[in-house]
Design an enzyme around this catalytic site. Structure first.
Site, PDB file in Angstrom:
ATOM      1  N   TYR A   7     -43.523 -23.803  26.454  1.00 44.16           N
ATOM      2  CA  TYR A   7     -43.025 -23.233  27.643  1.00 44.16           C
ATOM      3  C   TYR A   7     -43.464 -22.044  27.749  1.00 44.16           C
ATOM      4  O   TYR A   7     -43.568 -21.291  26.856  1.00 44.16           O
ATOM      5  CB  TYR A   7     -41.415 -23.133  27.502  1.00 44.16           C
ATOM      6  CG  TYR A   7     -40.811 -22.573  28.512  1.00 44.16           C
ATOM      7  CD1 TYR A   7     -40.627 -23.337  29.803  1.00 44.16           C
ATOM      8  CD2 TYR A   7     -39.951 -21.367  28.461  1.00 44.16           C
ATOM      9  CE1 TYR A   7     -39.862 -22.763  30.803  1.00 44.16           C
ATOM     10  CE2 TYR A   7     -39.369 -21.008  29.535  1.00 44.16           C
ATOM     11  CZ  TYR A   7     -39.303 -21.588  30.812  1.00 44.16           C
ATOM     12  OH  TYR A   7     -38.693 -20.924  31.840  1.00 44.16           O
ATOM     13  N   ASP A  19     -49.427 -17.194  23.784  1.00 48.61           N
ATOM     14  CA  ASP A  19     -48.047 -16.686  24.327  1.00 48.61           C
ATOM     15  C   ASP A  19     -47.289 -16.470  23.246  1.00 48.61           C
ATOM     16  O   ASP A  19     -46.581 -17.315  22.497  1.00 48.61           O
ATOM     17  CB  ASP A  19     -47.229 -17.866  25.203  1.00 48.61           C
ATOM     18  CG  ASP A  19     -45.985 -17.744  25.768  1.00 48.61           C
ATOM     19  OD1 ASP A  19     -45.362 -16.450  25.586  1.00 48.61           O
ATOM     20  OD2 ASP A  19     -45.743 -18.328  26.807  1.00 48.61           O
ATOM     21  N   LYS A  43     -39.428 -10.565  25.764  1.00 45.86           N
ATOM     22  CA  LYS A  43     -38.150 -10.452  24.637  1.00 45.86           C
ATOM     23  C   LYS A  43     -38.044  -9.124  24.011  1.00 45.86           C
ATOM     24  O   LYS A  43     -37.637  -8.119  24.444  1.00 45.86           O
ATOM     25  CB  LYS A  43     -38.211 -11.697  23.863  1.00 45.86           C
ATOM     26  CG  LYS A  43     -38.224 -12.992  24.838  1.00 45.86           C
ATOM     27  CD  LYS A  43     -37.706 -14.260  23.817  1.00 45.86           C
ATOM     28  CE  LYS A  43     -37.965 -15.501  24.761  1.00 45.86           C
ATOM     29  NZ  LYS A  43     -36.591 -16.103  25.385  1.00 45.86           N
TER      30      LYS A  43
HETATM   31  N1  PMP Z   1     -43.159 -17.714  27.006  1.00 46.23           N
HETATM   32  C1  PMP Z   1     -42.359 -18.207  26.143  1.00 46.23           C
HETATM   33  C2  PMP Z   1     -42.812 -18.611  24.651  1.00 46.23           C
HETATM   34  C3  PMP Z   1     -40.889 -18.141  26.154  1.00 46.23           C
HETATM   35  O1  PMP Z   1     -40.081 -18.503  25.049  1.00 46.23           O
HETATM   36  C4  PMP Z   1     -40.150 -17.800  27.198  1.00 46.23           C
HETATM   37  C5  PMP Z   1     -38.861 -17.702  27.480  1.00 46.23           C
HETATM   38  N2  PMP Z   1     -38.053 -18.221  26.616  1.00 46.23           N
HETATM   39  C6  PMP Z   1     -41.221 -17.238  28.311  1.00 46.23           C
HETATM   40  C7  PMP Z   1     -42.560 -17.530  28.235  1.00 46.23           C
HETATM   41  C8  PMP Z   1     -40.528 -16.950  29.597  1.00 46.23           C
HETATM   42  O2  PMP Z   1     -39.931 -15.617  29.451  1.00 46.23           O
HETATM   43  P1  PMP Z   1     -38.699 -15.233  30.455  1.00 46.23           P
HETATM   44  O3  PMP Z   1     -37.726 -15.913  30.394  1.00 46.23           O
HETATM   45  O4  PMP Z   1     -38.681 -13.640  29.924  1.00 46.23           O
HETATM   46  O5  PMP Z   1     -39.348 -15.142  31.936  1.00 46.23           O
END
Ligand code: PMP
Length: 443
Positions: free
Chosen positions: A144, A239, A267
Protein backbone atom coordinates in the site's frame (compact mmCIF):
# COMPACT_ATOMS: atom_id res chain seq x y z
CA UNK A 1 -21.05 9.07 29.53
CA UNK A 2 -23.47 6.19 29.12
CA UNK A 3 -23.63 3.49 26.46
CA UNK A 4 -26.58 5.32 24.93
CA UNK A 5 -24.50 8.55 24.70
CA UNK A 6 -21.84 6.60 22.86
CA UNK A 7 -24.40 5.06 20.52
CA UNK A 8 -25.92 8.49 19.91
CA UNK A 9 -22.55 10.00 19.02
CA UNK A 10 -21.84 7.09 16.69
CA UNK A 11 -25.18 7.68 14.99
CA UNK A 12 -24.35 11.38 14.62
CA UNK A 13 -20.92 10.48 13.22
CA UNK A 14 -22.50 8.16 10.67
CA UNK A 15 -25.02 10.83 9.74
CA UNK A 16 -22.35 13.39 8.87
CA UNK A 17 -19.35 11.31 7.74
CA UNK A 18 -19.42 8.29 5.39
CA UNK A 19 -19.21 5.26 7.67
CA UNK A 20 -18.78 7.65 10.58
CA UNK A 21 -15.07 7.92 9.85
CA UNK A 22 -12.38 9.87 8.04
CA UNK A 23 -10.46 6.72 7.04
CA UNK A 24 -12.22 3.40 6.33
CA UNK A 25 -10.51 0.87 8.59
CA UNK A 26 -11.52 2.92 11.65
CA UNK A 27 -15.13 1.84 11.10
CA UNK A 28 -14.37 -1.66 12.48
CA UNK A 29 -16.00 -3.13 9.37
CA UNK A 30 -13.80 -6.22 9.42
CA UNK A 31 -14.24 -7.02 13.12
CA UNK A 32 -17.16 -7.52 15.47
CA UNK A 33 -18.57 -4.68 17.53
CA UNK A 34 -18.74 -0.91 17.23
CA UNK A 35 -15.70 1.36 17.30
CA UNK A 36 -15.30 3.25 20.58
CA UNK A 37 -14.47 6.94 20.24
CA UNK A 38 -11.00 7.76 21.54
CA UNK A 39 -11.09 10.64 23.99
CA UNK A 40 -7.37 10.95 24.68
CA UNK A 41 -4.01 9.22 24.61
CA UNK A 42 -1.25 9.21 27.18
CA UNK A 43 2.02 7.31 26.81
CA UNK A 44 1.17 3.71 25.82
CA UNK A 45 -2.56 4.10 26.44
CA UNK A 46 -5.69 5.38 24.76
CA UNK A 47 -8.82 6.16 26.76
CA UNK A 48 -12.39 6.02 25.57
CA UNK A 49 -15.01 8.59 26.54
CA UNK A 50 -16.02 6.58 29.58
CA UNK A 51 -12.41 6.81 30.80
CA UNK A 52 -11.67 3.17 30.05
CA UNK A 53 -7.96 2.59 29.44
CA UNK A 54 -6.53 0.38 26.70
CA UNK A 55 -2.93 -0.60 26.03
CA UNK A 56 -2.49 0.83 22.54
CA UNK A 57 -0.83 -1.40 19.96
CA UNK A 58 -1.98 0.74 17.03
CA UNK A 59 -0.10 3.91 18.00
CA UNK A 60 -1.99 5.89 15.34
CA UNK A 61 -0.86 3.30 12.76
CA UNK A 62 2.80 3.93 13.37
CA UNK A 63 3.67 7.57 13.97
CA UNK A 64 3.67 7.39 17.77
CA UNK A 65 6.97 5.63 18.31
CA UNK A 66 7.35 7.63 21.53
CA UNK A 67 3.77 6.95 22.65
CA UNK A 68 0.97 9.48 23.01
CA UNK A 69 1.56 13.08 24.01
CA UNK A 70 5.26 12.76 24.81
CA UNK A 71 5.96 15.86 26.95
CA UNK A 72 8.93 17.03 24.84
CA UNK A 73 6.95 16.70 21.60
CA UNK A 74 3.92 18.46 23.08
CA UNK A 75 6.15 21.27 24.35
CA UNK A 76 7.79 21.67 20.93
CA UNK A 77 4.37 21.84 19.30
CA UNK A 78 3.08 24.38 21.80
CA UNK A 79 6.14 26.57 21.39
CA UNK A 80 5.90 26.48 17.59
CA UNK A 81 2.13 27.05 17.60
CA UNK A 82 2.52 30.19 19.70
CA UNK A 83 4.61 31.64 16.87
CA UNK A 84 2.00 31.00 14.20
CA UNK A 85 0.33 27.94 12.71
CA UNK A 86 1.27 28.33 9.06
CA UNK A 87 3.01 30.90 6.90
CA UNK A 88 3.06 29.59 3.35
CA UNK A 89 6.69 30.62 3.37
CA UNK A 90 9.82 28.68 4.25
CA UNK A 91 10.56 28.39 7.96
CA UNK A 92 13.71 27.38 9.83
CA UNK A 93 12.02 24.21 11.11
CA UNK A 94 11.94 22.75 7.59
CA UNK A 95 15.68 23.12 7.23
CA UNK A 96 16.32 21.59 10.65
CA UNK A 97 14.06 18.60 10.01
CA UNK A 98 15.40 18.07 6.47
CA UNK A 99 18.95 18.02 7.86
CA UNK A 100 17.98 15.42 10.45
CA UNK A 101 16.26 13.22 7.86
CA UNK A 102 19.25 13.36 5.52
CA UNK A 103 21.64 12.40 8.34
CA UNK A 104 19.68 9.16 8.63
CA UNK A 105 19.45 8.54 4.86
CA UNK A 106 22.93 9.49 3.67
CA UNK A 107 22.32 8.37 0.06
CA UNK A 108 20.03 11.39 -0.30
CA UNK A 109 20.90 15.08 -0.37
CA UNK A 110 17.53 16.78 -0.68
CA UNK A 111 14.05 16.47 0.82
CA UNK A 112 10.63 17.68 -0.33
CA UNK A 113 8.00 17.88 2.41
CA UNK A 114 4.34 16.97 2.01
CA UNK A 115 1.39 16.66 4.41
CA UNK A 116 0.89 12.88 4.17
CA UNK A 117 2.49 9.63 3.11
CA UNK A 118 0.14 9.49 0.12
CA UNK A 119 1.43 12.79 -1.18
CA UNK A 120 5.02 11.64 -0.62
CA UNK A 121 4.66 8.53 -2.81
CA UNK A 122 2.59 10.46 -5.36
CA UNK A 123 5.30 13.12 -5.64
CA UNK A 124 8.06 10.53 -5.82
CA UNK A 125 6.34 8.63 -8.64
CA UNK A 126 5.74 11.82 -10.62
CA UNK A 127 9.35 12.82 -10.12
CA UNK A 128 10.52 9.38 -11.29
CA UNK A 129 8.38 9.60 -14.42
CA UNK A 130 9.50 13.16 -15.10
CA UNK A 131 13.18 12.42 -14.56
CA UNK A 132 13.27 9.23 -16.65
CA UNK A 133 10.80 10.34 -19.30
CA UNK A 134 9.21 6.89 -18.99
CA UNK A 135 5.58 6.08 -18.29
CA UNK A 136 5.31 2.77 -16.39
CA UNK A 137 5.20 2.20 -12.65
CA UNK A 138 5.69 -1.17 -10.99
CA UNK A 139 4.15 -2.04 -7.65
CA UNK A 140 3.62 -5.24 -5.69
CA UNK A 141 0.48 -7.07 -4.70
CA UNK A 142 -0.38 -6.32 -1.08
CA UNK A 143 1.80 -3.22 -0.84
CA UNK A 144 0.00 0.00 0.00
CA UNK A 145 1.37 3.38 -0.96
CA UNK A 146 -1.53 5.60 0.05
CA UNK A 147 -4.53 6.40 -2.09
CA UNK A 148 -2.65 7.63 -5.16
CA UNK A 149 -4.76 6.67 -8.21
CA UNK A 150 -1.91 4.98 -10.07
CA UNK A 151 -0.89 2.96 -7.01
CA UNK A 152 -4.36 2.02 -5.79
CA UNK A 153 -4.21 -1.36 -7.43
CA UNK A 154 -4.04 -4.64 -5.52
CA UNK A 155 -3.03 -2.75 -2.42
CA UNK A 156 -3.01 -3.71 1.23
CA UNK A 157 -4.25 -1.73 4.24
CA UNK A 158 -7.95 -0.80 4.05
CA UNK A 159 -8.21 -2.31 0.57
CA UNK A 160 -7.31 -5.74 1.92
CA UNK A 161 -9.88 -5.37 4.69
CA UNK A 162 -12.44 -4.17 2.24
CA UNK A 163 -12.08 -7.46 0.38
CA UNK A 164 -11.54 -5.65 -2.90
CA UNK A 165 -8.23 -5.41 -4.63
CA UNK A 166 -8.68 -1.94 -6.02
CA UNK A 167 -10.88 1.12 -5.71
CA UNK A 168 -13.87 2.23 -7.73
CA UNK A 169 -13.40 5.69 -9.16
CA UNK A 170 -10.01 4.94 -10.65
CA UNK A 171 -10.53 4.64 -14.41
CA UNK A 172 -8.69 1.79 -16.07
CA UNK A 173 -6.84 4.33 -18.17
CA UNK A 174 -5.32 5.75 -14.96
CA UNK A 175 -3.82 2.40 -14.01
CA UNK A 176 -3.03 1.15 -17.50
CA UNK A 177 0.58 2.13 -16.90
CA UNK A 178 0.75 0.40 -13.51
CA UNK A 179 2.28 -3.07 -13.48
CA UNK A 180 1.53 -5.24 -10.47
CA UNK A 181 3.95 -8.01 -9.52
CA UNK A 182 3.84 -10.63 -6.77
CA UNK A 183 6.24 -10.14 -3.87
CA UNK A 184 8.99 -12.70 -3.28
CA UNK A 185 9.24 -13.64 -6.94
CA UNK A 186 12.47 -12.77 -8.78
CA UNK A 187 11.39 -14.47 -11.95
CA UNK A 188 8.19 -12.47 -12.38
CA UNK A 189 10.16 -9.24 -11.98
CA UNK A 190 12.81 -10.37 -14.46
CA UNK A 191 10.17 -11.31 -17.02
CA UNK A 192 8.41 -7.97 -16.74
CA UNK A 193 11.68 -6.11 -17.22
CA UNK A 194 12.59 -8.34 -20.16
CA UNK A 195 9.38 -7.24 -21.89
CA UNK A 196 8.90 -3.66 -20.76
CA UNK A 197 12.16 -2.63 -19.10
CA UNK A 198 12.67 0.41 -21.32
CA UNK A 199 9.27 1.82 -20.39
CA UNK A 200 9.59 1.41 -16.62
CA UNK A 201 10.17 4.65 -14.75
CA UNK A 202 10.09 3.31 -11.22
CA UNK A 203 9.67 0.22 -9.09
CA UNK A 204 7.83 1.18 -5.91
CA UNK A 205 7.97 -1.20 -2.98
CA UNK A 206 7.54 -1.24 0.75
CA UNK A 207 10.88 -2.87 1.53
CA UNK A 208 9.15 -4.14 4.67
CA UNK A 209 5.61 -4.73 3.38
CA UNK A 210 3.40 -4.02 6.39
CA UNK A 211 -0.03 -3.37 4.94
CA UNK A 212 -1.10 -6.95 4.23
CA UNK A 213 0.21 -8.50 7.36
CA UNK A 214 3.97 -8.28 7.62
CA UNK A 215 5.35 -9.92 4.49
CA UNK A 216 9.03 -9.96 5.26
CA UNK A 217 11.04 -10.02 2.03
CA UNK A 218 14.24 -11.91 1.43
CA UNK A 219 17.24 -9.60 1.07
CA UNK A 220 18.11 -11.38 -2.19
CA UNK A 221 14.72 -10.39 -3.65
CA UNK A 222 15.20 -6.71 -2.80
CA UNK A 223 18.74 -6.84 -4.18
CA UNK A 224 17.37 -8.39 -7.36
CA UNK A 225 14.99 -5.45 -7.79
CA UNK A 226 17.88 -3.05 -7.28
CA UNK A 227 19.93 -4.83 -9.93
CA UNK A 228 17.04 -4.93 -12.42
CA UNK A 229 16.36 -1.21 -11.99
CA UNK A 230 20.04 -0.36 -12.43
CA UNK A 231 20.40 -2.54 -15.50
CA UNK A 232 17.30 -1.13 -17.18
CA UNK A 233 17.65 2.52 -16.17
CA UNK A 234 14.58 2.50 -13.92
CA UNK A 235 14.45 4.09 -10.47
CA UNK A 236 13.86 2.18 -7.23
CA UNK A 237 11.49 3.83 -4.75
CA UNK A 238 11.51 2.53 -1.20
CA UNK A 239 8.24 3.43 0.48
CA UNK A 240 9.42 3.74 4.06
CA UNK A 241 6.30 5.48 5.38
CA UNK A 242 6.03 2.74 8.01
CA UNK A 243 9.60 1.44 8.22
CA UNK A 244 11.43 4.79 8.14
CA UNK A 245 12.83 5.76 11.57
CA UNK A 246 10.96 2.69 12.91
CA UNK A 247 13.07 -0.39 12.22
CA UNK A 248 16.33 1.60 12.35
CA UNK A 249 17.04 5.36 12.19
CA UNK A 250 17.54 4.96 8.44
CA UNK A 251 14.73 2.42 8.07
CA UNK A 252 15.04 -0.52 5.70
CA UNK A 253 17.48 1.47 3.58
CA UNK A 254 19.89 1.21 6.50
CA UNK A 255 18.92 -2.34 7.47
CA UNK A 256 19.28 -3.82 3.99
CA UNK A 257 22.29 -1.77 2.88
CA UNK A 258 20.52 -1.31 -0.46
CA UNK A 259 20.69 2.16 -2.03
CA UNK A 260 17.34 3.15 -3.52
CA UNK A 261 16.96 6.15 -5.83
CA UNK A 262 14.09 7.65 -3.87
CA UNK A 263 12.65 7.15 -0.40
CA UNK A 264 9.19 8.19 0.77
CA UNK A 265 8.63 8.69 4.49
CA UNK A 266 5.68 9.76 6.63
CA UNK A 267 4.18 8.90 10.01
CA UNK A 268 7.11 9.12 12.50
CA UNK A 269 8.72 11.99 10.58
CA UNK A 270 5.79 14.16 11.69
CA UNK A 271 5.77 12.99 15.30
CA UNK A 272 1.98 12.65 15.17
CA UNK A 273 1.36 15.70 12.99
CA UNK A 274 0.47 15.42 9.27
CA UNK A 275 3.85 15.17 7.51
CA UNK A 276 5.31 13.16 4.68
CA UNK A 277 8.46 13.65 2.64
CA UNK A 278 10.37 12.21 -0.25
CA UNK A 279 14.09 12.36 -0.64
CA UNK A 280 16.88 11.45 -3.00
CA UNK A 281 20.12 12.57 -4.63
CA UNK A 282 20.35 16.29 -5.46
CA UNK A 283 20.45 15.80 -9.25
CA UNK A 284 17.18 13.88 -9.11
CA UNK A 285 15.39 16.06 -6.53
CA UNK A 286 16.39 19.21 -8.42
CA UNK A 287 14.10 18.06 -11.23
CA UNK A 288 11.29 19.30 -8.98
CA UNK A 289 9.79 22.76 -9.38
CA UNK A 290 11.01 25.46 -8.94
CA UNK A 291 14.38 24.17 -10.25
CA UNK A 292 13.03 21.57 -12.65
CA UNK A 293 10.00 20.73 -14.74
CA UNK A 294 8.23 18.29 -12.35
CA UNK A 295 5.48 20.12 -10.51
CA UNK A 296 4.80 19.50 -6.84
CA UNK A 297 3.39 21.87 -4.23
CA UNK A 298 1.41 22.14 -0.98
CA UNK A 299 -0.23 24.96 1.00
CA UNK A 300 0.61 23.31 4.32
CA UNK A 301 3.79 21.48 3.25
CA UNK A 302 6.62 22.17 5.67
CA UNK A 303 4.13 23.41 8.25
CA UNK A 304 6.06 24.95 11.17
CA UNK A 305 4.13 23.18 13.93
CA UNK A 306 4.41 19.80 12.19
CA UNK A 307 8.12 20.36 11.55
CA UNK A 308 8.64 21.02 15.27
CA UNK A 309 6.87 17.79 16.23
CA UNK A 310 8.94 15.80 13.74
CA UNK A 311 12.22 17.35 14.86
CA UNK A 312 11.49 16.73 18.55
CA UNK A 313 10.61 13.11 17.75
CA UNK A 314 13.72 12.41 15.70
CA UNK A 315 15.90 14.06 18.37
CA UNK A 316 14.40 11.90 21.12
CA UNK A 317 14.84 8.78 18.98
CA UNK A 318 18.54 9.57 18.71
CA UNK A 319 19.08 8.82 22.43
CA UNK A 320 21.43 5.85 22.85
CA UNK A 321 19.69 2.52 23.32
CA UNK A 322 16.33 3.60 21.87
CA UNK A 323 16.19 1.02 19.09
CA UNK A 324 17.57 -1.72 21.35
CA UNK A 325 14.76 -0.94 23.79
CA UNK A 326 12.12 -1.01 21.02
CA UNK A 327 13.52 -4.32 19.80
CA UNK A 328 13.45 -5.84 23.29
CA UNK A 329 9.84 -4.75 23.82
CA UNK A 330 8.90 -6.12 20.40
CA UNK A 331 10.59 -9.44 21.23
CA UNK A 332 8.73 -9.59 24.53
CA UNK A 333 5.38 -9.05 22.86
CA UNK A 334 6.21 -11.63 20.19
CA UNK A 335 7.08 -14.18 22.88
CA UNK A 336 3.89 -13.37 24.78
CA UNK A 337 1.72 -13.69 21.68
CA UNK A 338 3.44 -16.91 20.67
CA UNK A 339 2.79 -18.37 24.12
CA UNK A 340 -0.86 -17.30 23.88
CA UNK A 341 -1.22 -19.05 20.51
CA UNK A 342 0.41 -22.20 21.88
CA UNK A 343 -1.75 -22.22 25.02
CA UNK A 344 -4.90 -21.93 22.91
CA UNK A 345 -3.74 -24.55 20.43
CA UNK A 346 -4.27 -21.98 17.70
CA UNK A 347 -2.10 -22.47 14.61
CA UNK A 348 -0.20 -19.33 13.81
CA UNK A 349 3.01 -17.42 14.19
CA UNK A 350 4.25 -13.96 15.04
CA UNK A 351 6.14 -12.10 12.36
CA UNK A 352 8.30 -9.32 13.77
CA UNK A 353 10.76 -6.72 12.58
CA UNK A 354 11.90 -4.74 15.62
CA UNK A 355 8.85 -3.02 17.12
CA UNK A 356 6.49 -3.99 14.27
CA UNK A 357 4.56 -7.22 14.74
CA UNK A 358 1.95 -9.23 12.88
CA UNK A 359 -0.21 -11.89 14.41
CA UNK A 360 -0.40 -14.42 11.60
CA UNK A 361 -3.32 -16.76 12.22
CA UNK A 362 -2.38 -19.55 9.87
CA UNK A 363 -0.22 -22.62 10.28
CA UNK A 364 3.02 -23.33 8.45
CA UNK A 365 5.66 -20.90 7.35
CA UNK A 366 4.70 -17.22 7.56
CA UNK A 367 3.75 -15.92 4.10
CA UNK A 368 6.02 -13.60 2.13
CA UNK A 369 3.46 -12.81 -0.59
CA UNK A 370 -0.13 -11.59 -0.48
CA UNK A 371 -1.62 -14.60 -2.28
CA UNK A 372 -0.21 -16.88 0.40
CA UNK A 373 -2.26 -15.28 3.18
CA UNK A 374 -5.08 -17.68 4.11
CA UNK A 375 -8.49 -15.97 4.40
CA UNK A 376 -9.46 -18.01 7.48
CA UNK A 377 -7.11 -15.89 9.60
CA UNK A 378 -9.14 -12.76 8.87
CA UNK A 379 -12.40 -14.52 9.72
CA UNK A 380 -10.99 -15.68 13.04
CA UNK A 381 -9.55 -12.27 13.83
CA UNK A 382 -12.96 -10.59 13.55
CA UNK A 383 -14.16 -12.22 16.75
CA UNK A 384 -10.79 -12.18 18.44
CA UNK A 385 -10.44 -8.42 18.12
CA UNK A 386 -13.59 -7.67 20.12
CA UNK A 387 -12.50 -9.97 22.93
CA UNK A 388 -9.00 -8.50 23.10
CA UNK A 389 -10.48 -5.00 23.19
CA UNK A 390 -12.78 -6.06 26.03
CA UNK A 391 -9.69 -7.32 27.85
CA UNK A 392 -8.15 -3.83 27.64
CA UNK A 393 -5.85 -3.92 24.61
CA UNK A 394 -6.41 -1.85 21.48
CA UNK A 395 -5.30 -3.87 18.47
CA UNK A 396 -5.81 -2.88 14.85
CA UNK A 397 -9.38 -3.60 13.69
CA UNK A 398 -8.12 -5.69 10.78
CA UNK A 399 -6.27 -8.97 10.48
CA UNK A 400 -4.12 -7.40 7.77
CA UNK A 401 -2.71 -4.61 9.90
CA UNK A 402 0.37 -4.80 12.07
CA UNK A 403 0.92 -3.82 15.70
CA UNK A 404 3.34 -1.16 16.83
CA UNK A 405 5.19 -0.89 20.13
CA UNK A 406 6.46 2.46 21.42
CA UNK A 407 9.19 3.52 23.84
CA UNK A 408 6.37 4.49 26.23
CA UNK A 409 5.26 0.88 26.67
CA UNK A 410 6.58 -0.79 29.82
CA UNK A 411 7.23 -4.49 30.21
CA UNK A 412 4.01 -4.62 32.24
CA UNK A 413 2.05 -3.05 29.37
CA UNK A 414 3.47 -5.59 26.95
CA UNK A 415 2.58 -8.43 29.29
CA UNK A 416 -0.94 -7.03 29.70
CA UNK A 417 -1.32 -6.92 25.91
CA UNK A 418 -0.15 -10.54 25.62
CA UNK A 419 -2.52 -11.56 28.42
CA UNK A 420 -5.39 -9.84 26.60
CA UNK A 421 -4.65 -11.88 23.51
CA UNK A 422 -4.52 -15.06 25.58
CA UNK A 423 -7.88 -14.19 27.13
CA UNK A 424 -9.36 -13.43 23.72
CA UNK A 425 -8.08 -16.69 22.22
CA UNK A 426 -9.38 -18.69 25.18
CA UNK A 427 -12.88 -17.30 24.66
CA UNK A 428 -12.90 -17.83 20.93
CA UNK A 429 -15.10 -20.53 19.45
CA UNK A 430 -12.94 -23.14 17.72
CA UNK A 431 -11.41 -22.20 14.40
CA UNK A 432 -13.77 -24.61 12.65
CA UNK A 433 -16.74 -22.63 13.96
CA UNK A 434 -15.32 -19.30 12.82
CA UNK A 435 -17.47 -17.23 10.46
CA UNK A 436 -16.90 -17.66 6.76
CA UNK A 437 -14.36 -15.34 5.15
CA UNK A 438 -15.96 -12.11 4.05
CA UNK A 439 -18.51 -11.95 6.83
CA UNK A 440 -18.92 -8.50 8.21
CA UNK A 441 -16.64 -6.87 5.67
CA UNK A 442 -17.62 -3.37 4.88
CA UNK A 443 -15.68 -0.19 4.37
N1 PMP B 1 2.84 4.16 2.31
C1 PMP B 1 2.74 3.24 3.29
C2 PMP B 1 3.74 2.13 3.33
C3 PMP B 1 1.75 3.35 4.26
O1 PMP B 1 1.66 2.42 5.22
C4 PMP B 1 0.85 4.43 4.20
C5 PMP B 1 -0.26 4.60 5.22
N2 PMP B 1 -0.46 3.64 6.12
C6 PMP B 1 0.99 5.36 3.17
C7 PMP B 1 1.99 5.20 2.25
C8 PMP B 1 0.06 6.52 3.06
O2 PMP B 1 0.28 7.41 4.10
P1 PMP B 1 -0.88 8.42 4.56
O3 PMP B 1 -1.95 7.59 5.16
O4 PMP B 1 -0.18 9.34 5.52
O5 PMP B 1 -1.33 9.15 3.34
Amino acid sequence: MSASDEAALLARARAVMPGGVSSPVRAFGAVEGEPPFVARGQGPYVFDRAGRRYVDLVCSWGPLILGHAHPAVVEAVQRAAADGLTFGATCEGEVLLAERILERFPFAQKVRFTSSGTEATMGAVRLARGATGRPRVVKFEGCYHGHVDALLVKGGSGLATFGRPSSAGVPEAFTALTEVLPLDDEQAASELFAHKGREIAVVAIEPMPANAGLLEQRLAFLQHLRALCTRHGALLLFDEVISGFRVAPGGMTERTGITPDLVAVGKIVGGGMPVGAFLGPAALMDQLAPLGPVYHAGTLSGNPVAMAAGRATLDLLAAPGTYERLDALGARLAAGWQAALAAAGQPGSVVRVGSVLWLCLQGGEAPRAFHRIAPQGAALYGGLHRRVLAAGTWMAPSAYEVAFVSTAHSEADIDAAAAALAAGLAELPSAAAAPAPGKGRRA
